[in-house]
Design a protein around this motif. Structure first.
Motif, PDB file in Angstrom:
ATOM      1  N   LEU A 146      41.381  38.036  34.468  1.00 47.87           N
ATOM      2  CA  LEU A 146      41.644  36.804  35.205  1.00 47.87           C
ATOM      3  C   LEU A 146      42.971  36.222  34.749  1.00 47.87           C
ATOM      4  N   PRO A 147      43.728  35.581  35.652  1.00 49.61           N
ATOM      5  CA  PRO A 147      43.344  35.166  36.994  1.00 49.61           C
ATOM      6  C   PRO A 147      43.418  36.295  38.013  1.00 49.61           C
ATOM      7  N   ARG A 148      42.646  36.147  39.056  1.00 50.17           N
ATOM      8  CA  ARG A 148      42.719  37.066  40.179  1.00 50.17           C
ATOM      9  C   ARG A 148      44.014  36.800  40.920  1.00 50.17           C
TER      10      ARG A 148
ATOM     11  N   PRO B  16      45.332  21.664  44.646  1.00 46.26           N
ATOM     12  CA  PRO B  16      44.699  20.936  43.533  1.00 46.26           C
ATOM     13  C   PRO B  16      43.265  20.517  43.833  1.00 46.26           C
ATOM     14  N   LYS B  17      43.000  20.038  45.036  1.00 50.38           N
ATOM     15  CA  LYS B  17      41.664  19.558  45.375  1.00 50.38           C
ATOM     16  C   LYS B  17      40.648  20.690  45.471  1.00 50.38           C
ATOM     17  N   ARG B  18      41.118  21.891  45.816  1.00 50.79           N
ATOM     18  CA  ARG B  18      40.206  23.020  45.986  1.00 50.79           C
ATOM     19  C   ARG B  18      40.150  23.945  44.764  1.00 50.79           C
ATOM     20  N   SER B  19      40.899  23.611  43.742  1.00 48.84           N
ATOM     21  CA  SER B  19      40.974  24.493  42.567  1.00 48.84           C
ATOM     22  C   SER B  19      39.770  24.372  41.651  1.00 48.84           C
TER      23      SER B  19
ATOM     24  N   LEU C  46      49.087  22.654  34.504  1.00 48.17           N
ATOM     25  CA  LEU C  46      49.349  23.464  33.312  1.00 48.17           C
ATOM     26  C   LEU C  46      48.996  24.925  33.544  1.00 48.17           C
ATOM     27  N   HIS C  47      47.987  25.191  34.361  1.00 49.70           N
ATOM     28  CA  HIS C  47      47.648  26.577  34.695  1.00 49.70           C
ATOM     29  C   HIS C  47      48.801  27.215  35.465  1.00 49.70           C
ATOM     30  N   ASN C  48      49.330  26.492  36.447  1.00 46.59           N
ATOM     31  CA  ASN C  48      50.469  27.021  37.194  1.00 46.59           C
ATOM     32  C   ASN C  48      51.668  27.253  36.288  1.00 46.59           C
TER      33      ASN C  48
ATOM     34  N   ALA D 152      41.447  30.350  35.069  1.00 48.15           N
ATOM     35  CA  ALA D 152      40.400  29.518  35.669  1.00 48.15           C
ATOM     36  C   ALA D 152      40.541  29.402  37.181  1.00 48.15           C
ATOM     37  N   MET D 153      41.666  29.816  37.733  1.00 48.54           N
ATOM     38  CA  MET D 153      41.840  29.808  39.183  1.00 48.54           C
ATOM     39  C   MET D 153      42.781  30.951  39.568  1.00 48.54           C
ATOM     40  N   PRO D 154      42.777  31.372  40.827  1.00 44.93           N
ATOM     41  CA  PRO D 154      43.646  32.479  41.249  1.00 44.93           C
ATOM     42  C   PRO D 154      45.121  32.108  41.150  1.00 44.93           C
TER      43      PRO D 154
END
Length: 258
Positions: A110-112, A122-125, A134-136, A195-197
């Motif tokens: 991960l991430p995928r 942001p709202k759908r993450s 910070l992930h980006n 934690a997110m794609p």
């Protein structure tokens, strides 16, 4: 880190190259070990396996170290090895050598990786705003490490002046420090890298320029990194607006160093 501006006045077609005023100081600055983020800013932290004991007689080249980093799948280990390689090269000037990097850099499960249009907003993450940003940023810094190393490895056969390779090694080291700050803060926010794609556009731009040094310098430092500089102040303002001063301080420090 180097601004090149081409001007073509009516009386001349000569290009005027402008160099960043702090370039010399950046090139000659001592090795930095402030790989953690403390209460009052960056701080010397646990270097783990990062202090590689290498010398010219060991038969290990900078390019081979770069290949090793590029193939490393663990994100933190990639950052730690990068810092260790930079310290080793700064200490003993191991030879640049020659190597061939992988078609794709090592990545964790991960991430995928998805097309950009499928990256969540942001709202759908499912993440808070600070973790999302910070992930980006961590994803960008990870790619920046690999792209700097790939510049060393892919163009090692050109036998350019050693300062060229040292400059990009220092870039990789800077990015590794930034990545570690982001990873630390994500953990403090009960999140993690993966934690997110995320998308793969950054690496693909580097892959497309592996055979053309000029194209690589234009596509990565002069386009991609320049866009990142423009985004920095906006990210800081959003984080301060969300009352997350600690994350804002980290991003502000990264933007300043970039």
């Amino acid at each position: 880190r180097v601004a090149v501006v081409a001007r073509c006045p009516s009386s001349s077609r000569e290009a005027l190259a402008l160099t960043w005023d702090g370039f010399g100081d950046w090139r000659t600055a001592p090795v930095r070990d402030d790989v953690e983020w403390g209460e009052a800013g960056s701080a010397v932290g646990d270097l783990e396996v990062g202090d590689l004991e290498l010398s010219p007689g060991d038969g290990v080249s900078l390019s081979e170290l770069g290949k090793r980093v590029l193939e490393t799948t663990d994100v933190l280990e990639k950052a730690v090895l990068t810092h260790g390689a930079y310290k080793a090269f700064a200490r003993s000037r191991i030879p640049v050598g020659r190597a061939r990097g992988p078609d794709q850099p090592g990545r964790p499960r991960l991430p995928r990786l998805v097309p950009p249009r499928e990256c969540p907003s942001p709202k759908r993450s499912g993440l808070c705003l600070s973790s999302y940003m910070l992930h980006n940023l961590a994803h960008i810094e990870l790619n920046a490490i690999d792209l700097a190393w790939d510049t060393v490895v892919s163009f090692s056969g050109l036998e350019l002046p050693v300062d060229f390779y040292h400059d990009f090694l220092r870039v990789a080291d800077d990015e590794s420090r930034h990545l570690r700050w982001c990873l630390q803060r994500l953990e403090e926010l009960d999140s993690f890298y993966g934690a997110m794609p995320a998308h793969d556009l950054l690496w693909q731009a580097g892959k497309a320029t592996r055979a053309d040094l000029l194209a690589r310098l234009v596509a990565i430092p002069m386009v991609q990194e320049a866009r990142g500089l423009d985004a920095g102040p906006r990210l800081v303002a959003k984080l301060r607006g969300a009352a997350d001063s600690r994350s804002a301080d980290i991003v502000e420090k990264i933007a300043f160093e970039e």
